[in-house]
Design a protein around this motif. Sequence first.
Motif, short mmCIF file in Angstrom:
data_model
loop_
_atom_site.label_atom_id
_atom_site.label_comp_id
_atom_site.label_asym_id
_atom_site.label_seq_id
_atom_site.Cartn_x
_atom_site.Cartn_y
_atom_site.Cartn_z
N MET A 1 -106.81 25.31 -4.16
CA MET A 1 -107.74 24.31 -3.68
C MET A 1 -108.51 24.86 -2.47
N ALA A 2 -109.39 24.04 -1.95
CA ALA A 2 -110.30 24.49 -0.90
C ALA A 2 -109.71 24.28 0.50
N GLU A 3 -110.23 25.09 1.43
CA GLU A 3 -109.95 24.89 2.85
C GLU A 3 -111.18 24.24 3.46
N VAL A 4 -110.95 23.13 4.19
CA VAL A 4 -112.06 22.37 4.75
C VAL A 4 -111.85 22.18 6.25
N GLY A 5 -112.85 22.58 7.03
CA GLY A 5 -112.87 22.29 8.46
C GLY A 5 -113.72 21.05 8.66
N ILE A 6 -113.16 20.03 9.31
CA ILE A 6 -113.87 18.78 9.54
C ILE A 6 -114.28 18.75 11.02
N PHE A 7 -115.58 18.83 11.26
CA PHE A 7 -116.12 18.96 12.62
C PHE A 7 -116.70 17.62 13.05
N VAL A 8 -116.21 17.10 14.18
CA VAL A 8 -116.48 15.72 14.59
C VAL A 8 -117.35 15.66 15.83
N GLY A 9 -118.36 14.78 15.77
CA GLY A 9 -119.16 14.42 16.93
C GLY A 9 -119.02 12.92 17.12
N THR A 10 -118.36 12.49 18.19
CA THR A 10 -118.08 11.06 18.36
C THR A 10 -118.26 10.61 19.80
N MET A 11 -118.62 9.35 19.95
CA MET A 11 -118.74 8.74 21.28
C MET A 11 -117.63 7.70 21.46
N TYR A 12 -117.50 6.81 20.49
CA TYR A 12 -116.59 5.67 20.62
C TYR A 12 -115.43 5.73 19.64
N GLY A 13 -115.32 6.82 18.88
CA GLY A 13 -114.16 6.99 18.02
C GLY A 13 -114.36 6.71 16.55
N ASN A 14 -115.49 6.10 16.16
CA ASN A 14 -115.69 5.80 14.74
C ASN A 14 -115.77 7.06 13.89
N SER A 15 -116.48 8.07 14.37
CA SER A 15 -116.59 9.32 13.61
C SER A 15 -115.23 10.00 13.49
N GLU A 142 -113.81 11.01 -1.40
CA GLU A 142 -113.08 11.28 -2.63
C GLU A 142 -113.97 12.01 -3.63
N GLN A 143 -115.20 11.57 -3.78
CA GLN A 143 -116.14 12.23 -4.69
C GLN A 143 -116.49 13.62 -4.20
N TRP A 144 -116.71 13.76 -2.91
CA TRP A 144 -117.07 15.05 -2.33
C TRP A 144 -115.93 16.05 -2.53
N GLY A 145 -114.71 15.61 -2.24
CA GLY A 145 -113.55 16.47 -2.40
C GLY A 145 -113.38 16.97 -3.83
N ALA A 146 -113.77 16.13 -4.80
CA ALA A 146 -113.67 16.51 -6.20
C ALA A 146 -114.67 17.62 -6.58
N LEU A 147 -115.71 17.79 -5.77
CA LEU A 147 -116.73 18.81 -6.04
C LEU A 147 -116.31 20.20 -5.53
N LEU A 148 -115.26 20.25 -4.72
CA LEU A 148 -114.84 21.52 -4.11
C LEU A 148 -113.94 22.29 -5.08
N SER A 149 -114.06 23.63 -5.02
CA SER A 149 -113.23 24.43 -5.92
C SER A 149 -112.12 25.14 -5.16
#
Length: 149
Positions: A1-15, A142-149
């Motif tokens: 499966m894929a390795e994914v780095g999730i990069f966050v830009g947040t002010m109040y925590g929603n992101s 969920e849909q995006w994750g399904a597109l990763l190889s």
Amino acid sequence: MAEVGIFVGTMYGNSLLVAEEAEAILKKQGHKATVFEDPELSDWQYYRHHYVLVVTSTTGQGDLPDSIVPLFQAIKDEVGYQPELRYGLIALGDSNYDHFCGGGKQFDALLQEQGATRIGNVLAIDANDHPEPEVVANPWIEQWGALLS
């Protein structure tokens, strides 16, 4: 499966909340996912040969949150052309403002300019319509994750 780095830009925590949900969903799908709340260029460089998911809100007049500005500037000033990069983008914003989801749009424009390949469409979440952004983000992830190889 894929390795994914999730990069966050947040002010109040929603992101960050959306990013943490994304991490859990992607792991459930069998991917290896890691959230970077205060992302640095060295983290980004590693994921250039894997997958990146940018989750950012918008501040002021369509600006990026302070937590992700240094990464954005470093990518712009130091990275340049990166056609090997495959990424997704979730932008949080408020349509009451003129520059709705401007932070996410800036990041997407930079990555497109640098030759990166976007996987799927940008997800723009309006705080007016969706006070709990994860409700909209989770099915997209969920849909995006399904597109990763």
